[in-house]
Design an enzyme around this catalytic site. Sequence first.
Site, PDB file in Angstrom:
ATOM      1  N   CYS A 113      24.801 -26.800   1.425  1.00  0.00           N
ATOM      2  CA  CYS A 113      26.158 -26.638   0.732  1.00  0.00           C
ATOM      3  C   CYS A 113      25.997 -27.729  -0.348  1.00  0.00           C
ATOM      4  O   CYS A 113      26.299 -28.955  -0.116  1.00  0.00           O
ATOM      5  CB  CYS A 113      27.555 -26.733   1.138  1.00  0.00           C
ATOM      6  SG  CYS A 113      28.589 -27.023  -0.227  1.00  0.00           S
ATOM      7  N   CYS A 138      28.921 -28.894  -2.153  1.00  0.00           N
ATOM      8  CA  CYS A 138      30.246 -29.698  -1.457  1.00  0.00           C
ATOM      9  C   CYS A 138      30.272 -30.538  -0.638  1.00  0.00           C
ATOM     10  O   CYS A 138      28.815 -30.816  -0.056  1.00  0.00           O
ATOM     11  CB  CYS A 138      31.877 -29.382  -1.884  1.00  0.00           C
ATOM     12  SG  CYS A 138      31.941 -27.887  -1.294  1.00  0.00           S
ATOM     13  N   SER A 139      30.656 -29.752   0.930  1.00  0.00           N
ATOM     14  CA  SER A 139      30.573 -30.424   1.660  1.00  0.00           C
ATOM     15  C   SER A 139      30.467 -28.692   2.862  1.00  0.00           C
ATOM     16  O   SER A 139      31.641 -29.337   3.881  1.00  0.00           O
ATOM     17  CB  SER A 139      30.920 -31.711   2.337  1.00  0.00           C
ATOM     18  OG  SER A 139      32.965 -31.550   2.280  1.00  0.00           O
ATOM     19  N   CYS A 140      30.985 -27.117   2.610  1.00  0.00           N
ATOM     20  CA  CYS A 140      31.246 -26.758   3.465  1.00  0.00           C
ATOM     21  C   CYS A 140      30.397 -26.436   5.053  1.00  0.00           C
ATOM     22  O   CYS A 140      28.847 -26.960   4.583  1.00  0.00           O
ATOM     23  CB  CYS A 140      30.776 -25.046   2.624  1.00  0.00           C
ATOM     24  SG  CYS A 140      32.000 -24.884   1.310  1.00  0.00           S
TER      25      CYS A 140
END
Lengths: 212, 103
Positions: A107, A110-112
């Site tokens: 991702c 962000c941090s999906c």
Amino acid sequence: MPHDSAGHTPIDMPDDPDARIIRALKALLIGRGFFSADDVRRKIEELQSPAPARGAALVAAAWSDPAFRAHLLADGKVAAAERGVPVLEAGLIVVENTPSLHNLITCTLCSCYPRSLLGQPPPWYTSKAYRARSVRDPRGVLAELGWTPPRGIAIRVHDSTADMRYLVLPRRPDGTEGWPEGDLARLVTRDSMIGVAPALSPSAVGRDPSGI
Amino acid sequence: MDRLRFAIGQRVRIRDLPVPGHMRTPRYVRGRTGEVTQYCGSFRNPETLAYGGNGMPTRGLYRVRLRQGDLWSGYRGSGQDTLEIEIYEHWLAEVGKGAPDAP
């Protein structure tokens, strides 16, 4: 025996400006009665409790049951829910590794991450280095993490930018014919479901390959 | 069933829109061309949702496959390597239609 404190930096909560703002906001919201400190603790516990075992159980089921495998690949969220594994945060797309294709999840924005299935992401997954390099040089990243896919295998990177989360269905290791799902699940590591490593071999979990 | 603006297998260009703030189209794919592989459904628009809006109208979300060799000059992997990414419909244009990159 005296307590040896040499060579150990005290562990402390971060004290950067962002952390201070978050603490102040939390104190205000608790003070005004929007939620309690126990609500916050419980939510953190809930967020951190799913283990990669949930994802591993789905992979083992897909390896064992061709109809479930097809369903999981076609409609991940519904198939997972039918096995008692709800994916609440987003849609779910399951991508299958084959002899000619290897999938890798990242991702960049962000941090999906499929938290319902794998828990919280490892720190390296949310690092800027992984997010930047996984899309630009996936083979270099894989080699640094200890696995060099053959040139004949195409690498496909999935950048989870929006409303979907991704799970890699790793290849079933050789020598596992006839294994029950519970034993198969032990071969399915978190990292194999992110796509930075293959699933474990039977010898890695102390079992002889079947049929030998 | 929603009416799809783009067909599976269609070549599309990812637009380079001057949208400030929260959006879900990373810079490295803007202006690049790829192939639609999947329609993921229709979702509230994160560009307004992120700022207290209701995200309406919803936007169709597509997965687009790009060749790594088209994305990075001097890509070090194989010519078969690809990248797939989710792109909202208003960031996509038909190849050759020359839609202007304006909001």
